[in-house]
Motif scaffolding. Structure first.
Motif, mmCIF file in Angstrom:
data_model
loop_
_atom_site.group_PDB
_atom_site.id
_atom_site.type_symbol
_atom_site.label_atom_id
_atom_site.label_comp_id
_atom_site.label_asym_id
_atom_site.label_seq_id
_atom_site.Cartn_x
_atom_site.Cartn_y
_atom_site.Cartn_z
ATOM 1 N N GLN A 88 10.462 21.709 -0.701
ATOM 2 C CA GLN A 88 10.514 20.318 -0.265
ATOM 3 C C GLN A 88 9.148 19.659 -0.398
ATOM 4 N N GLY A 89 9.167 18.315 -0.420
ATOM 5 C CA GLY A 89 7.928 17.550 -0.412
ATOM 6 C C GLY A 89 7.215 17.585 -1.741
ATOM 7 N N ARG A 90 6.137 16.811 -1.799
ATOM 8 C CA ARG A 90 5.320 16.782 -3.017
ATOM 9 C C ARG A 90 4.263 17.877 -3.003
ATOM 10 N N ASN A 91 4.074 18.479 -1.832
ATOM 11 C CA ASN A 91 3.301 19.711 -1.716
ATOM 12 C C ASN A 91 3.832 20.461 -0.513
ATOM 13 N N SER A 92 3.367 21.677 -0.308
ATOM 14 C CA SER A 92 3.892 22.506 0.786
ATOM 15 C C SER A 92 2.915 22.606 1.955
ATOM 16 N N ILE A 93 1.994 21.653 2.048
ATOM 17 C CA ILE A 93 0.958 21.742 3.076
ATOM 18 C C ILE A 93 1.059 20.610 4.086
ATOM 19 N N ASP A 94 0.980 19.364 3.588
ATOM 20 C CA ASP A 94 0.872 18.258 4.529
ATOM 21 C C ASP A 94 1.598 16.989 4.069
ATOM 22 N N ASP A 95 2.510 17.123 3.117
ATOM 23 C CA ASP A 95 3.196 15.935 2.632
ATOM 24 C C ASP A 95 4.142 15.369 3.688
ATOM 25 N N VAL A 96 4.350 14.050 3.643
ATOM 26 C CA VAL A 96 5.198 13.389 4.636
ATOM 27 C C VAL A 96 6.626 13.171 4.145
ATOM 28 N N ASP A 97 6.861 13.342 2.860
ATOM 29 C CA ASP A 97 8.163 13.018 2.281
ATOM 30 C C ASP A 97 9.053 14.256 2.202
ATOM 31 N N TYR A 98 9.656 14.614 3.334
ATOM 32 C CA TYR A 98 10.574 15.760 3.345
ATOM 33 C C TYR A 98 11.442 15.684 4.590
ATOM 34 N N PHE A 99 12.514 16.480 4.612
ATOM 35 C CA PHE A 99 13.345 16.605 5.808
ATOM 36 C C PHE A 99 12.657 17.592 6.752
ATOM 37 N N ASP A 100 12.161 17.111 7.880
ATOM 38 C CA ASP A 100 11.467 18.020 8.798
ATOM 39 C C ASP A 100 12.416 18.719 9.764
ATOM 40 N N HIS A 101 13.709 18.340 9.728
ATOM 41 C CA HIS A 101 14.732 18.988 10.547
ATOM 42 C C HIS A 101 16.002 19.015 9.697
ATOM 43 N N ALA A 102 16.422 20.195 9.261
ATOM 44 C CA ALA A 102 17.486 20.259 8.259
ATOM 45 C C ALA A 102 18.297 21.535 8.405
ATOM 46 N N VAL A 103 19.388 21.594 7.643
ATOM 47 C CA VAL A 103 20.219 22.783 7.582
ATOM 48 C C VAL A 103 20.696 22.950 6.144
ATOM 49 N N LEU A 104 20.817 24.187 5.681
ATOM 50 C CA LEU A 104 21.311 24.496 4.343
ATOM 51 C C LEU A 104 22.810 24.769 4.437
ATOM 52 N N TYR A 125 8.688 23.368 4.425
ATOM 53 C CA TYR A 125 8.602 22.922 3.039
ATOM 54 C C TYR A 125 9.252 23.941 2.112
ATOM 55 N N VAL A 126 9.050 25.217 2.421
ATOM 56 C CA VAL A 126 9.563 26.304 1.598
ATOM 57 C C VAL A 126 10.783 26.906 2.288
ATOM 58 N N ILE A 127 11.918 26.815 1.604
ATOM 59 C CA ILE A 127 13.173 27.329 2.172
ATOM 60 C C ILE A 127 13.728 28.381 1.223
ATOM 61 N N ASN A 140 0.834 -1.205 0.000
ATOM 62 C CA ASN A 140 0.000 0.000 0.000
ATOM 63 C C ASN A 140 0.861 1.245 0.000
ATOM 64 N N TYR A 141 0.900 1.941 -1.145
ATOM 65 C CA TYR A 141 1.664 3.164 -1.225
ATOM 66 C C TYR A 141 0.749 4.357 -1.422
ATOM 67 N N LYS A 142 -0.499 4.232 -1.032
ATOM 68 C CA LYS A 142 -1.413 5.352 -1.143
ATOM 69 C C LYS A 142 -0.999 6.440 -0.174
ATOM 70 N N LYS A 143 -1.179 7.685 -0.585
ATOM 71 C CA LYS A 143 -0.697 8.808 0.212
ATOM 72 C C LYS A 143 -1.586 9.024 1.422
ATOM 73 N N THR A 144 -0.968 9.151 2.586
ATOM 74 C CA THR A 144 -1.696 9.463 3.796
ATOM 75 C C THR A 144 -1.039 10.643 4.478
ATOM 76 N N LEU A 145 -1.728 11.197 5.444
ATOM 77 C CA LEU A 145 -1.292 12.464 6.024
ATOM 78 C C LEU A 145 -0.913 12.311 7.486
ATOM 79 N N PHE A 146 -0.519 11.109 7.893
ATOM 80 C CA PHE A 146 -0.275 10.869 9.300
ATOM 81 C C PHE A 146 1.166 11.163 9.681
#
Length: 853
Positions: free
Chosen positions: A673-689, A709-711, A3-9
């Motif tokens: 970052q992510g596949r959208n800038s609202i609620d996507d789960v696929d991104y670095f939630d703690h990062a540095v440039l 999401y937006v840097i 199951n690779y359906k997108k979820t928001l958890f």
């Protein structure tokens, strides 16, 4: 199950921290299941000369008796001692003058023939008195008949003679087959019936019916009986399974909305009774891919045990149940004594089979993963192999060899294996041919040889063309990687050799011809229907790959810029080309990357040749396995609807960045970052440039970035060749995705001259020193002539109509007007009074290059 359906958890990590929560509680993120490894291992085995004798699965023991042969030209006279098999022998001719064919089964007769006391075991003997088939049980005799069928289909029987031989054969595993458990379009009834015949022919004994998108298998309608048409189809599937000695296992998936009360228990028993009345005698319950109260393992085992007592034992002719637990992968399974698997081991009746997918959802079958699960569930696991399933990469068709399965295993470690195939049932047969071979005779399994034999089985009249398509259609590109194009050597522009180019060109020519050859030779129309969209794109890949080789030859001469550019744009993929290819991909590991790299390398060097400067076509880099592939272009294509994705779980130290190709002054960086800038789960939630001149010593440009999401960074210029976004400490295990990664994005005020057009922001791509971008001019573009410029080079795509080029003075008066009808045009300034250039017409402009005096 895949199951690779997108979820928001929130993600799996937070769940596993809490020992009192089950693995898929409400906050469980199903997308975190996608943590497959990306190791691309070579296909094991070797091709064998079978000397005209092809049997699948490979028999445990086969011996030739001398050099004599049995004449079968008159057909056979049948002695069916149990009166069971006449209808199974429709592939032979019956004749009272034919060779004797004796078929029998039973423990006593089997013991005399030294047949192993295992269901499905048989002996087949060919000698001067005819052919005898003896099965341990009815299924064993049926399998002996299937071996005879394959003997008669083998080249060795072409002269209506069979060599004297003895076969003593039996399966290694008691459960061997297929689970229709994928997400997406369920198989048609016709395809299911075809596949059941395929299972029988190749000695697979299990078909689990559990399509996720069957509403009467899962919620909300699992409590309801099937409508009349669907019920009739299921009865036909059961009848076909009986003919092929296949256990039809009907599965139910109630966990998402089940209530642990008497009402739902009765609902479940009622559904089982309805299915029993349709003819089902084998049942499974799936608790995979759910959240909420249905994940409670104690309630699950209590239900299964009670069903065993109230239904299975009462009916008397129903086999032990099969269950897919919620913790079906080591990826998120709680390994402790309080975990779900340990609860299964302590409380679940020992004859109930338990599914397991391995270390992750799509993974190899290893002894280590079985040791992990078996020590907890206290029984040999039932391996659910998520291959060749593609519900997570539905634009891919997997046609490669079956491998990644340990060949030292026995039924003491694994009670059975079922393959979860693609939604393309006919195209899945090539893989199932291998699964049948492996599960029958594990130690003798030869992956490469099995694949070579399978190609001939599926498409004997177009085998070579099918092999060309299949060898280049193996890889998932992300996730569970498979080796692909292993006989083809590609190269980069800098590594050109004439011999390598000729070899690759010949391969692309073969690829170009494949669609027509398969269309002519494939007799299975359902298979052809499934393959067709991929074959169409495969042929196009052959054409553009061949042209890329030809174009490289032209480029290497360096003699004619106009000729090169005209040929170059002819071989560019249009947006429609890319859309079609993305929908039906093949050649993802070597062929398409060769095309992409060749075109990109030539574009880079060509622009460098024209400008004398290193172009601004940055390259994506990173720590992930696919960071060096063409997939990173998706975050550099100025299209925020596309994105680069890591394809595997993020971990400590991971990063995604760009190579600027040379040390540059960097003053601005923008990242989405992510596949959208609202609620996507696929991104670095703690990062540095960070930035670096050499790729080794990195310095921070920002502080710690939390859930951004937006840097966007602006600052004093720093000298850098490399820029990256690095993951810091985080519990997140999702993929990482980036839609856009811009370094020193071009702004109109930074051009150094004035620009007038209908879309000034888009028009900047005509001056960005990057042939990977372009400006779609629909009316006109006007740009100011800088001091010291003598001419301009205009690079466009193919022109539907000629362009007008007007040279204007400071007051806007016309100095000269010319017609531009070539994609490569040189605009010589008429005199020093020319202040502006106006280009009128419709064109895709890749670059406008100013040439200094």
């Amino acid at each position: 199950m895949t199951n690779y359906k997108k979820t928001l958890f929130a993600g799996i990590a937070g769940v596993l921290m809490c020992s009192n929560l089950y693995a898929q509680e409400t906050n469980f993120d199903l997308s975190s299941q996608r943590s497959e490894k990306q190791d691309v291992l070579p296909v094991p085995g070797r091709k064998i000369d079978h000397q005209g004798l092809v049997i699948n699965p490979t028999p445990q023991k086969l011996s030739f008796i001398g050099n004599e042969k049995l004449d079968i030209s008159q057909g056979f006279i049948l002695k069916d001692k149990q009166k069971k098999f006449t209808n199974d022998l429709n592939f032979v001719i019956f004749n009272k003058n034919g060779a004797k064919l004796i078929v029998d089964f039973g423990k006593k007769v089997a013991e005399k023939q030294k047949v192993k006391d295992v269901s499905g075991a048989y002996a087949l003997n060919i000698h001067k008195n005819g052919i005898s088939i003896t099965g341990y049980d009815e299924r064993g005799a049926f399998y002996g008949i299937q071996t005879l069928r394959q003997l008669l289909e083998s080249p060795i029987a072409v002269n209506k003679q069979l060599p004297y031989l003895e076969i003593n054969d039996y399966p290694n595993l008691p459960n061997r087959g297929v689970v229709e458990g994928f997400y997406g379009t369920p198989w048609s009834h016709e395809v299911r019936m075809s596949l059941i015949d395929f299972y029988g022919k190749f000695k697979m004994n299990t078909y689990l019916y559990g399509p996720k998108d069957d509403p009467y298998h899962s919620c909300p309608n699992w409590r309801l009986p099937y409508p009349e048409k669907e019920a009739k189809n299921i009865k036909q599937l059961i009848e076909a399974s009986k003919r092929n000695r296949v256990d039809f296992v009907w599965a139910i998936h109630p966990g998402q909305d089940i209530k642990w009360n008497e009402e739902d228990y009765k609902n479940l028993v009622n559904k089982f009774n309805w299915m029993y009345d349709l003819g089902v005698r084998h049942f499974a319950i799936f608790f995979d891919d759910i959240s909420g109260e249905g994940t409670n393992p104690s309630k699950q085992t209590e239900l299964l045990n009670r069903l065993t007592d109230d239904f299975v034992k009462v009916k008397g002719d129903v086999s032990p149940l099969t269950v897919c637990p919620t913790d079906y992968s080591k990826l998120w399974a709680d390994p402790t004594e309080k975990g779900s698997l340990a609860i299964y081991g302590k409380t679940l009746y020992p004859d109930i089979k338990v599914f397991w997918t391995g270390d992750v959802v799509c993974s190899d079958l290893t002894k280590e993963t079985l040791d992990f699960i078996n020590s907890r569930i206290k029984r040999p696991a039932y391996y659910w192999w998520n291959y060749p399933v593609t519900d997570y990469v539905r634009n891919i068709l997997l046609q490669g060899p079956v491998y990644g399965l340990d060949t030292s295993l026995t039924k003491k470690e694994v009670c059975g294996i079922v393959s979860n195939p693609m939604e393309h049932g006919e195209a899945s047969k090539l893989a199932l041919y291998g699964v049948a071979d492996y599960t029958w005779n594990i130690a003798a399994y030869n992956a490469l040889d099995n694949w070579e034999r399978g190609l001939n089985e599926l498409m004997p009249n177009a085998r070579d063309a099918y092999r060309t398509f299949a060898i280049h259609s193996c890889d998932t590109e992300t996730g569970y990687r498979r080796d692909e194009s292993w006989e083809t050597t590609t190269f980069r522009l800098a590594n050109w050799t004439d011999e390598a180019a000729r070899n690759l060109e010949r391969e692309f020519e073969k690829i170009e011809n494949v669609p027509a050859e398969i269309d002519k030779g494939c007799t299975n129309q359902n298979l052809m229907k499934e393959l067709h969209p991929w074959l169409t794109e495969f042929g196009k890949l052959g054409t553009r790959g061949k042209r890329a080789v030809e174009l490289t030859r032209i480029y290497r001469t360096g003699q004619n810029d106009t000729l090169f550019w005209n040929k170059y744009i002819q071989n560019l993929m249009s947006k429609e080309d890319r859309k079609n290819y993305e929908a039906h991909k093949s050649g993802t590991m070597k062929l398409q990357p060769f095309y992409e790299n060749a075109m990109d390398d030539m574009a880079h060097e060509f622009l460098k040749h024209l400008t004398g400067e290193i172009p601004m076509d940055y390259k994506g880099i990173g720590s992930f396995g696919n960071s060096s592939t063409t997939q990173t272009k998706l975050m550099l294509d100025n299209d925020t609807t596309t994105y680069y994705t890591s394809g595997i779980a993020q971990k400590a130290g991971d990063w995604i960045g760009v190579d600027l190709r040379t040390i540059r002054e960097v003053s601005e960086i923008s990242i989405l970052q992510g596949r959208n800038s609202i609620d996507d789960v696929d991104y670095f939630d703690h990062a540095v440039l960070e930035y670096s001149e050499n790729g080794n010593n990195w310095k921070a440009l920002t502080g710690e970035l939390e859930k951004q999401y937006v840097i966007h960074w602006n600052g004093d210029p720093v000298k850098a060749r490399y820029v990256r976004l690095k993951r810091l400490d985080s519990k997140r295990t999702n993929y990482a995705s980036v839609r856009s990664f811009e370094v020193n994005p071009l702004h109109a005020e930074n051009l150094g001259f004035k620009l007038e057009t209908e879309d000034r922001q888009q028009a900047l791509y005509a001056f960005d020193r990057n042939l990977g971008t372009s400006f779609e001019c629909s009316e006109s573009i006007v740009f100011e002539v800088e001091k010291g410029i003598k001419s301009y080079i205009l690079l466009t795509n193919r022109l539907s109509t000629p362009l007008k080029c007007k040279q204007l003075d400071a007051k806007g008066n016309l100095v000269s007007e010319t017609i531009l009808d070539s994609p490569f045009s040189k605009i010589l300034l008429e005199n020093k009074n020319v202040e502006k250039i106006r280009i009128e017409g419709t064109a895709e402009i890749f670059e406008i290059i100013a040439e200094k005096e």
